[in-house]
Design a protein around this motif. Structure first.
Motif, PDB file in Angstrom:
ATOM      1  N   ILE A 187      44.991  52.230  92.733  1.00 47.27           N
ATOM      2  CA  ILE A 187      46.007  53.249  93.027  1.00 47.27           C
ATOM      3  C   ILE A 187      47.216  53.066  92.112  1.00 47.27           C
ATOM      4  O   ILE A 187      47.620  53.978  91.402  1.00 47.27           O
ATOM      5  N   VAL A 188      47.790  51.884  92.167  1.00 45.84           N
ATOM      6  CA  VAL A 188      48.984  51.595  91.382  1.00 45.84           C
ATOM      7  C   VAL A 188      48.558  50.959  90.066  1.00 45.84           C
ATOM      8  O   VAL A 188      47.941  49.907  90.062  1.00 45.84           O
ATOM      9  N   LYS A 189      48.897  51.612  88.969  1.00 44.52           N
ATOM     10  CA  LYS A 189      48.530  51.095  87.651  1.00 44.52           C
ATOM     11  C   LYS A 189      49.731  51.219  86.730  1.00 44.52           C
ATOM     12  O   LYS A 189      50.318  52.286  86.601  1.00 44.52           O
ATOM     13  N   LYS A 190      50.091  50.118  86.109  1.00 42.60           N
ATOM     14  CA  LYS A 190      51.240  50.151  85.212  1.00 42.60           C
ATOM     15  C   LYS A 190      50.929  49.342  83.954  1.00 42.60           C
ATOM     16  O   LYS A 190      50.407  48.231  84.016  1.00 42.60           O
ATOM     17  N   HIS A 191      51.269  49.931  82.818  1.00 43.37           N
ATOM     18  CA  HIS A 191      51.097  49.250  81.538  1.00 43.37           C
ATOM     19  C   HIS A 191      52.330  48.389  81.266  1.00 43.37           C
ATOM     20  O   HIS A 191      53.470  48.828  81.447  1.00 43.37           O
ATOM     21  N   VAL A 192      52.078  47.160  80.834  1.00 42.01           N
ATOM     22  CA  VAL A 192      53.150  46.204  80.594  1.00 42.01           C
ATOM     23  C   VAL A 192      52.945  45.569  79.219  1.00 42.01           C
ATOM     24  O   VAL A 192      51.825  45.191  78.870  1.00 42.01           O
ATOM     25  N   THR A 193      54.026  45.464  78.451  1.00 40.22           N
ATOM     26  CA  THR A 193      53.994  44.770  77.168  1.00 40.22           C
ATOM     27  C   THR A 193      55.071  43.696  77.182  1.00 40.22           C
ATOM     28  O   THR A 193      56.253  43.995  77.374  1.00 40.22           O
ATOM     29  N   VAL A 194      54.646  42.447  77.018  1.00 38.40           N
ATOM     30  CA  VAL A 194      55.565  41.316  77.026  1.00 38.40           C
ATOM     31  C   VAL A 194      55.767  40.851  75.591  1.00 38.40           C
ATOM     32  O   VAL A 194      54.791  40.594  74.877  1.00 38.40           O
ATOM     33  N   LYS A 195      57.024  40.746  75.179  1.00 40.45           N
ATOM     34  CA  LYS A 195      57.345  40.307  73.825  1.00 40.45           C
ATOM     35  C   LYS A 195      58.232  39.077  73.884  1.00 40.45           C
ATOM     36  O   LYS A 195      59.026  38.916  74.813  1.00 40.45           O
ATOM     37  N   MET A 196      58.099  38.218  72.864  1.00 45.90           N
ATOM     38  CA  MET A 196      58.917  37.013  72.819  1.00 45.90           C
ATOM     39  C   MET A 196      59.257  36.676  71.372  1.00 45.90           C
ATOM     40  O   MET A 196      58.375  36.602  70.514  1.00 45.90           O
ATOM     41  N   ASN A 197      60.538  36.506  71.105  1.00 43.62           N
ATOM     42  CA  ASN A 197      61.022  36.059  69.803  1.00 43.62           C
ATOM     43  C   ASN A 197      61.542  34.635  69.932  1.00 43.62           C
ATOM     44  O   ASN A 197      62.338  34.343  70.835  1.00 43.62           O
ATOM     45  N   CYS A 198      61.110  33.754  69.037  1.00 44.60           N
ATOM     46  CA  CYS A 198      61.540  32.359  69.069  1.00 44.60           C
ATOM     47  C   CYS A 198      62.019  31.932  67.686  1.00 44.60           C
ATOM     48  O   CYS A 198      61.356  32.216  66.682  1.00 44.60           O
ATOM     49  N   THR A 199      63.146  31.278  67.649  1.00 37.78           N
ATOM     50  CA  THR A 199      63.608  30.634  66.419  1.00 37.78           C
ATOM     51  C   THR A 199      63.345  29.137  66.557  1.00 37.78           C
ATOM     52  O   THR A 199      63.489  28.570  67.648  1.00 37.78           O
ATOM     53  N   MET A 200      62.961  28.509  65.457  1.00 41.70           N
ATOM     54  CA  MET A 200      62.621  27.088  65.506  1.00 41.70           C
ATOM     55  C   MET A 200      62.828  26.465  64.142  1.00 41.70           C
ATOM     56  O   MET A 200      62.893  27.155  63.115  1.00 41.70           O
TER      57      MET A 200
END
Length: 220
Positions: A187-200
């Motif tokens: 019933i409940v459907k949601k698209h999710v995009t997880v992003k991550m920026n890292c400096t090292m």
């Protein structure tokens, strides 16, 4: 003498029972009351169902943001000699990126290919692609991705040796992207995009990563 006229007797009057009208009115009133009761029951039941559904949507069925975390990065194939030169151990340099994705939802989070890019001074020097997968409800999935470093793009920078000899550190940053969807009971459907920026900073001598700082972003 005249003969008396024949008088035709009148037809007997039909007398209606006095109870017919009251009975009819009572039946109509009874039916009306039944309809009102049925309508009231339907309205109350509908309100209860709507309340339950809304409660589930905003509690159990509410789609929460997955949590992405950089657990660590290791470097293979890189060393320093005199402090002013970079020596390559073999022909390849690679970085092992350890990333985990936590799913806080009550349903599985299915994600597509995971991508990680390594940048040096705005230029892509390494790329990695992870396979699709699934993070079960309230579980954390961990991924180790090998990023092959493009050595030639590092060596194109004339200030590379000076930067390394001065501090012994090579400053890079990474960009990781995980896209997928959460589907609850179909019933409940949601698209999710997880992003991550890292400096090292890559410590050439120790072949280790230090001073890692990450920022996360969510697209719904």
């Amino acid at each position: 003498m005249t003969e008396p006229e024949h008088v035709r007797p009148l037809a007997p009057a039909t007398v209606l029972p006095l109870t017919d009208c009251p009975v009819t009115n009572k039946q109509a009133l009874h039916r009306r009351r039944n309809r009102i009761r049925c309508l009231t029951c339907v309205i109350i039941t509908s309100l209860i169902l709507i309340t339950v559904v809304l409660t589930l949507v905003f509690t159990v069925f509410r789609v929460k943001d997955p949590i992405i975390k950089m657990n660590g990065v290791t470097v293979n194939g890189l060393d320093s000699t005199t402090g002013t030169q970079i020596q390559l151990l073999g022909t390849n340099i690679s970085m092992i990126v350890d990333v985990s994705v936590k799913n806080p939802n009550s349903a599985s989070f299915r994600y597509s290919n995971t991508t990680t890019d390594i940048y040096y001074k705005g230029t892509v020097v390494g790329e990695a692609r992870g396979p699709p997968g699934k993070a079960r409800a309230h579980r954390t999935v961990r991924m180790n991705m090998t990023v092959d470093i493009m050595i030639g793009r590092f060596l194109m920078d004339p200030s590379l040796a000076r930067e390394v000899s001065g501090s012994g550190l090579l400053n890079v940053w990474s960009y990781t992207r995980v896209g997928g969807k959460v589907k609850i009971l179909g019933i409940v459907k949601k698209h999710v995009t997880v992003k991550m920026n890292c400096t090292m900073a890559v410590n050439i001598t120790r072949q280790a990563i230090q001073d890692t700082e990450c920022k996360k972003d969510i697209d719904l």
